[in-house]
Enzyme design. Structure first.
Site, mmCIF file in Angstrom:
data_model
loop_
_atom_site.group_PDB
_atom_site.id
_atom_site.type_symbol
_atom_site.label_atom_id
_atom_site.label_comp_id
_atom_site.label_asym_id
_atom_site.label_seq_id
_atom_site.Cartn_x
_atom_site.Cartn_y
_atom_site.Cartn_z
ATOM 1 N N GLU A 63 0.863 -1.189 0.000
ATOM 2 C CA GLU A 63 0.000 0.000 0.000
ATOM 3 C C GLU A 63 0.895 1.233 0.000
ATOM 4 O O GLU A 63 1.917 1.257 0.669
ATOM 5 C CB GLU A 63 -0.905 -0.044 1.250
ATOM 6 C CG GLU A 63 -1.654 1.213 1.580
ATOM 7 C CD GLU A 63 -2.601 1.693 0.476
ATOM 8 O OE1 GLU A 63 -3.361 0.887 -0.088
ATOM 9 O OE2 GLU A 63 -2.544 2.907 0.163
ATOM 10 N N ASP A 113 -7.981 1.445 -8.656
ATOM 11 C CA ASP A 113 -8.628 2.593 -9.293
ATOM 12 C C ASP A 113 -9.131 2.194 -10.684
ATOM 13 O O ASP A 113 -8.357 1.700 -11.507
ATOM 14 C CB ASP A 113 -7.604 3.737 -9.402
ATOM 15 C CG ASP A 113 -8.275 5.067 -9.684
ATOM 16 O OD1 ASP A 113 -9.293 5.070 -10.417
ATOM 17 O OD2 ASP A 113 -7.791 6.087 -9.178
ATOM 18 N N LYS A 117 -12.438 7.437 -17.056
ATOM 19 C CA LYS A 117 -12.408 8.214 -18.303
ATOM 20 C C LYS A 117 -11.574 7.494 -19.364
ATOM 21 O O LYS A 117 -10.479 7.009 -19.063
ATOM 22 C CB LYS A 117 -11.803 9.597 -18.054
ATOM 23 C CG LYS A 117 -12.686 10.506 -17.231
ATOM 24 C CD LYS A 117 -12.055 11.867 -17.096
ATOM 25 C CE LYS A 117 -12.892 12.725 -16.173
ATOM 26 N NZ LYS A 117 -12.170 13.890 -15.684
ATOM 27 N N ASP A 149 -15.806 -3.094 -8.257
ATOM 28 C CA ASP A 149 -17.228 -2.735 -8.208
ATOM 29 C C ASP A 149 -17.610 -1.993 -9.488
ATOM 30 O O ASP A 149 -18.734 -1.547 -9.634
ATOM 31 C CB ASP A 149 -17.507 -1.825 -6.996
ATOM 32 C CG ASP A 149 -16.877 -0.459 -7.193
ATOM 33 O OD1 ASP A 149 -15.703 -0.407 -7.590
ATOM 34 O OD2 ASP A 149 -17.565 0.561 -6.972
ATOM 35 N N GLU A 190 -23.991 0.965 -0.038
ATOM 36 C CA GLU A 190 -24.481 1.933 -1.041
ATOM 37 C C GLU A 190 -25.189 1.230 -2.198
ATOM 38 O O GLU A 190 -25.499 1.826 -3.218
ATOM 39 C CB GLU A 190 -23.303 2.747 -1.601
ATOM 40 C CG GLU A 190 -22.682 3.692 -0.597
ATOM 41 C CD GLU A 190 -21.355 4.269 -1.090
ATOM 42 O OE1 GLU A 190 -21.095 4.228 -2.310
ATOM 43 O OE2 GLU A 190 -20.583 4.730 -0.236
HETATM 44 C C1 LIG Z 1 -10.246 1.557 -3.284
HETATM 45 S S1 LIG Z 1 -8.968 1.158 -2.189
HETATM 46 C C2 LIG Z 1 -9.180 -0.580 -1.966
HETATM 47 C C3 LIG Z 1 -8.387 -1.078 -0.800
HETATM 48 C C4 LIG Z 1 -8.488 -2.587 -0.542
HETATM 49 N N1 LIG Z 1 -7.984 -3.362 -1.647
HETATM 50 C C5 LIG Z 1 -9.894 -2.977 -0.189
HETATM 51 O O1 LIG Z 1 -10.597 -3.509 -1.041
HETATM 52 O O2 LIG Z 1 -10.292 -2.715 0.941
HETATM 53 C C6 LIG Z 1 -7.519 1.225 -3.207
HETATM 54 C C7 LIG Z 1 -6.246 1.293 -2.393
HETATM 55 O O3 LIG Z 1 -5.151 1.104 -3.257
HETATM 56 C C8 LIG Z 1 -4.158 2.065 -2.952
HETATM 57 N N2 LIG Z 1 -3.441 2.286 -4.201
HETATM 58 C C9 LIG Z 1 -3.940 2.809 -5.344
HETATM 59 N N3 LIG Z 1 -3.020 2.785 -6.302
HETATM 60 C C10 LIG Z 1 -1.909 2.247 -5.750
HETATM 61 C C11 LIG Z 1 -0.617 1.959 -6.247
HETATM 62 N N4 LIG Z 1 -0.301 2.230 -7.513
HETATM 63 N N5 LIG Z 1 0.285 1.394 -5.415
HETATM 64 C C12 LIG Z 1 -0.045 1.116 -4.130
HETATM 65 N N6 LIG Z 1 -1.254 1.362 -3.609
HETATM 66 C C13 LIG Z 1 -2.172 1.919 -4.402
HETATM 67 C C14 LIG Z 1 -4.890 3.273 -2.461
HETATM 68 O O4 LIG Z 1 -4.080 4.075 -1.647
HETATM 69 C C15 LIG Z 1 -6.028 2.626 -1.688
HETATM 70 O O5 LIG Z 1 -5.663 2.393 -0.354
#
Ligand SMILES: C[S@@+](CC[C@H](N)C(=O)[O-])C[C@H]1O[C@@H](n2cnc3c(N)ncnc32)[C@H](O)[C@@H]1O
Length: 202
Positions: A63, A113, A117, A149, A190
Protein backbone atom coordinates in the site's frame (compact mmCIF):
# COMPACT_ATOMS: atom_id res chain seq x y z
CA UNK A 1 16.49 18.98 19.93
CA UNK A 2 17.75 16.18 17.68
CA UNK A 3 15.16 15.33 15.05
CA UNK A 4 15.35 11.67 13.86
CA UNK A 5 16.68 11.49 10.29
CA UNK A 6 14.67 8.38 9.42
CA UNK A 7 11.12 7.33 10.07
CA UNK A 8 11.34 4.21 12.23
CA UNK A 9 9.42 1.33 10.61
CA UNK A 10 6.22 0.17 12.28
CA UNK A 11 6.09 -3.30 13.80
CA UNK A 12 5.14 -5.66 10.92
CA UNK A 13 6.34 -3.15 8.30
CA UNK A 14 8.60 -4.76 5.71
CA UNK A 15 11.46 -2.51 4.62
CA UNK A 16 13.59 -3.95 1.80
CA UNK A 17 17.33 -3.52 2.20
CA UNK A 18 17.61 -2.39 -1.40
CA UNK A 19 14.65 -0.94 -3.29
CA UNK A 20 16.40 -1.58 -6.61
CA UNK A 21 17.19 -5.27 -6.25
CA UNK A 22 14.79 -8.17 -6.72
CA UNK A 23 14.06 -9.87 -3.39
CA UNK A 24 14.62 -13.50 -2.55
CA UNK A 25 11.59 -15.23 -0.96
CA UNK A 26 13.51 -15.61 2.35
CA UNK A 27 14.04 -11.84 2.49
CA UNK A 28 10.32 -11.43 3.16
CA UNK A 29 9.52 -14.54 5.23
CA UNK A 30 12.05 -17.22 6.11
CA UNK A 31 9.67 -20.07 7.03
CA UNK A 32 8.97 -21.28 3.47
CA UNK A 33 5.16 -21.10 3.83
CA UNK A 34 3.10 -20.14 0.73
CA UNK A 35 3.15 -16.41 0.02
CA UNK A 36 0.07 -14.32 -0.79
CA UNK A 37 0.35 -10.70 -1.92
CA UNK A 38 -2.37 -8.04 -1.74
CA UNK A 39 -1.65 -5.08 -4.03
CA UNK A 40 -3.26 -1.81 -2.91
CA UNK A 41 -4.33 -3.24 0.42
CA UNK A 42 -5.97 -0.07 1.75
CA UNK A 43 -6.72 -0.15 5.46
CA UNK A 44 -5.78 -3.83 5.48
CA UNK A 45 -9.12 -5.27 6.56
CA UNK A 46 -9.12 -7.87 3.74
CA UNK A 47 -5.49 -9.01 4.22
CA UNK A 48 -5.79 -9.00 8.01
CA UNK A 49 -8.82 -11.30 7.83
CA UNK A 50 -7.06 -13.62 5.36
CA UNK A 51 -3.90 -13.76 7.49
CA UNK A 52 -5.91 -14.47 10.63
CA UNK A 53 -7.80 -17.27 8.89
CA UNK A 54 -4.78 -18.82 7.14
CA UNK A 55 -2.10 -18.83 9.84
CA UNK A 56 -0.14 -21.37 7.81
CA UNK A 57 0.34 -18.94 4.92
CA UNK A 58 2.39 -15.73 4.66
CA UNK A 59 0.88 -12.42 3.54
CA UNK A 60 2.47 -9.28 2.15
CA UNK A 61 0.18 -6.25 1.95
CA UNK A 62 1.37 -3.51 -0.42
CA UNK A 63 0.00 0.00 0.00
CA UNK A 64 1.34 3.44 -0.83
CA UNK A 65 -0.48 5.58 1.77
CA UNK A 66 1.36 5.78 5.07
CA UNK A 67 -1.75 6.12 7.26
CA UNK A 68 -3.20 2.90 5.79
CA UNK A 69 0.13 1.11 6.17
CA UNK A 70 0.21 2.18 9.82
CA UNK A 71 -3.37 0.98 10.39
CA UNK A 72 -2.63 -2.42 8.85
CA UNK A 73 0.58 -2.80 10.87
CA UNK A 74 -1.33 -1.94 14.04
CA UNK A 75 -3.99 -4.53 13.18
CA UNK A 76 -1.33 -7.19 12.58
CA UNK A 77 0.31 -6.42 15.92
CA UNK A 78 -2.97 -6.42 17.85
CA UNK A 79 -3.97 -9.78 16.36
CA UNK A 80 -0.48 -11.27 16.76
CA UNK A 81 -0.15 -12.04 13.05
CA UNK A 82 3.47 -13.08 12.55
CA UNK A 83 2.44 -14.16 9.03
CA UNK A 84 1.59 -10.62 7.83
CA UNK A 85 3.96 -7.85 6.74
CA UNK A 86 3.20 -4.53 5.09
CA UNK A 87 5.26 -2.84 2.39
CA UNK A 88 4.79 0.87 1.74
CA UNK A 89 5.40 1.07 -1.98
CA UNK A 90 3.75 1.49 -5.35
CA UNK A 91 2.05 -1.74 -6.52
CA UNK A 92 3.18 -1.90 -10.15
CA UNK A 93 6.81 -1.21 -9.23
CA UNK A 94 6.68 -3.79 -6.46
CA UNK A 95 5.27 -6.42 -8.80
CA UNK A 96 7.60 -5.69 -11.68
CA UNK A 97 10.90 -5.05 -9.93
CA UNK A 98 10.87 -6.15 -6.32
CA UNK A 99 8.93 -9.34 -5.71
CA UNK A 100 10.71 -12.63 -6.39
CA UNK A 101 9.53 -14.40 -9.51
CA UNK A 102 7.84 -17.79 -9.22
CA UNK A 103 7.16 -17.20 -5.52
CA UNK A 104 3.54 -16.07 -5.04
CA UNK A 105 0.79 -18.62 -4.49
CA UNK A 106 -2.06 -16.08 -4.66
CA UNK A 107 -2.00 -12.48 -5.79
CA UNK A 108 -4.95 -10.27 -4.85
CA UNK A 109 -5.89 -7.04 -6.61
CA UNK A 110 -9.03 -5.77 -4.93
CA UNK A 111 -10.75 -2.61 -6.13
CA UNK A 112 -7.87 -0.81 -7.82
CA UNK A 113 -8.63 2.59 -9.29
CA UNK A 114 -10.96 1.99 -12.31
CA UNK A 115 -9.79 5.13 -14.13
CA UNK A 116 -13.25 5.55 -15.69
CA UNK A 117 -12.41 8.21 -18.30
CA UNK A 118 -11.37 6.77 -21.68
CA UNK A 119 -8.31 9.02 -21.85
CA UNK A 120 -7.09 7.45 -18.57
CA UNK A 121 -7.69 3.78 -19.46
CA UNK A 122 -3.99 3.28 -20.13
CA UNK A 123 -3.40 3.91 -16.41
CA UNK A 124 -5.47 0.85 -15.44
CA UNK A 125 -3.41 -1.87 -13.82
CA UNK A 126 -4.98 -4.67 -15.83
CA UNK A 127 -3.04 -4.51 -19.10
CA UNK A 128 -1.13 -7.23 -21.01
CA UNK A 129 2.25 -6.18 -19.50
CA UNK A 130 0.88 -6.36 -15.96
CA UNK A 131 -0.69 -9.78 -16.59
CA UNK A 132 2.71 -11.00 -17.80
CA UNK A 133 4.26 -9.64 -14.59
CA UNK A 134 1.59 -11.40 -12.53
CA UNK A 135 2.24 -14.65 -14.37
CA UNK A 136 5.98 -14.31 -13.71
CA UNK A 137 5.36 -13.86 -9.99
CA UNK A 138 2.99 -16.78 -9.56
CA UNK A 139 4.12 -20.31 -8.82
CA UNK A 140 2.79 -22.92 -11.30
CA UNK A 141 -0.93 -23.27 -10.58
CA UNK A 142 -0.86 -20.00 -8.60
CA UNK A 143 -3.98 -17.85 -8.42
CA UNK A 144 -4.68 -14.26 -9.42
CA UNK A 145 -7.81 -12.75 -7.85
CA UNK A 146 -9.22 -9.49 -9.24
CA UNK A 147 -12.24 -7.75 -7.75
CA UNK A 148 -13.95 -4.55 -8.77
CA UNK A 149 -17.23 -2.73 -8.21
CA UNK A 150 -16.83 -1.01 -11.59
CA UNK A 151 -18.82 -2.82 -14.30
CA UNK A 152 -16.88 -1.41 -17.24
CA UNK A 153 -13.49 -2.14 -15.64
CA UNK A 154 -14.68 -5.69 -15.00
CA UNK A 155 -15.50 -6.11 -18.71
CA UNK A 156 -12.12 -4.57 -19.62
CA UNK A 157 -10.36 -7.08 -17.33
CA UNK A 158 -12.32 -9.98 -18.88
CA UNK A 159 -11.21 -8.86 -22.35
CA UNK A 160 -7.56 -8.43 -21.33
CA UNK A 161 -7.57 -11.88 -19.72
CA UNK A 162 -9.20 -13.43 -22.78
CA UNK A 163 -6.15 -12.22 -24.75
CA UNK A 164 -3.72 -13.61 -22.18
CA UNK A 165 -3.75 -17.44 -22.30
CA UNK A 166 -1.27 -17.98 -19.43
CA UNK A 167 -3.94 -16.96 -16.89
CA UNK A 168 -7.11 -19.01 -17.17
CA UNK A 169 -10.33 -17.66 -15.65
CA UNK A 170 -12.01 -20.34 -13.52
CA UNK A 171 -15.00 -20.30 -11.15
CA UNK A 172 -14.29 -18.90 -7.69
CA UNK A 173 -14.10 -22.00 -5.46
CA UNK A 174 -17.23 -22.11 -3.28
CA UNK A 175 -15.27 -23.25 -0.22
CA UNK A 176 -12.68 -20.43 -0.39
CA UNK A 177 -12.58 -18.16 2.65
CA UNK A 178 -13.44 -14.79 1.10
CA UNK A 179 -13.55 -11.93 3.60
CA UNK A 180 -15.07 -8.53 2.86
CA UNK A 181 -12.93 -5.44 3.27
CA UNK A 182 -14.23 -2.30 4.96
CA UNK A 183 -14.36 -0.70 1.49
CA UNK A 184 -16.49 -3.58 0.21
CA UNK A 185 -18.89 -3.31 3.15
CA UNK A 186 -19.17 0.42 2.52
CA UNK A 187 -19.90 -0.13 -1.20
CA UNK A 188 -22.44 -2.83 -0.47
CA UNK A 189 -24.18 -0.47 1.94
CA UNK A 190 -24.48 1.93 -1.04
CA UNK A 191 -26.10 -0.83 -3.11
CA UNK A 192 -23.01 -1.71 -5.19
CA UNK A 193 -21.57 -5.19 -5.45
CA UNK A 194 -18.16 -6.56 -6.35
CA UNK A 195 -17.45 -8.77 -9.34
CA UNK A 196 -14.63 -11.26 -9.13
CA UNK A 197 -12.24 -12.90 -11.59
CA UNK A 198 -10.39 -15.95 -10.29
CA UNK A 199 -7.52 -16.94 -12.58
CA UNK A 200 -5.17 -19.90 -12.50
CA UNK A 201 -1.63 -19.64 -13.82
CA UNK A 202 -1.12 -22.24 -16.56
C1 LIG B 1 -10.25 1.56 -3.28
S1 LIG B 1 -8.97 1.16 -2.19
C2 LIG B 1 -9.18 -0.58 -1.97
C3 LIG B 1 -8.39 -1.08 -0.80
C4 LIG B 1 -8.49 -2.59 -0.54
N1 LIG B 1 -7.98 -3.36 -1.65
C5 LIG B 1 -9.89 -2.98 -0.19
O1 LIG B 1 -10.60 -3.51 -1.04
O2 LIG B 1 -10.29 -2.72 0.94
C6 LIG B 1 -7.52 1.23 -3.21
C7 LIG B 1 -6.25 1.29 -2.39
O3 LIG B 1 -5.15 1.10 -3.26
C8 LIG B 1 -4.16 2.06 -2.95
N2 LIG B 1 -3.44 2.29 -4.20
C9 LIG B 1 -3.94 2.81 -5.34
N3 LIG B 1 -3.02 2.79 -6.30
C10 LIG B 1 -1.91 2.25 -5.75
C11 LIG B 1 -0.62 1.96 -6.25
N4 LIG B 1 -0.30 2.23 -7.51
N5 LIG B 1 0.29 1.39 -5.41
C12 LIG B 1 -0.05 1.12 -4.13
N6 LIG B 1 -1.25 1.36 -3.61
C13 LIG B 1 -2.17 1.92 -4.40
C14 LIG B 1 -4.89 3.27 -2.46
O4 LIG B 1 -4.08 4.07 -1.65
C15 LIG B 1 -6.03 2.63 -1.69
O5 LIG B 1 -5.66 2.39 -0.35
Amino acid sequence: MNEPRYRPPYPHEFVPEDYYARLEPEDIFSNGAPLEVDLGSGDGSYTLALAEHHRDRNFLAVERLLGRVQKTCRGAKERGLDNLKVLRLESAYTAEWLLPRNSVSRLHLVCPDPWPKAKHHRRRMIQQEFLETVHNLLVPGGIFIFKTDHEEYFEWAEEELAQYPKLEVTPFPADNFDPKSDFQLQWEAEGKSLQVLHCVSV
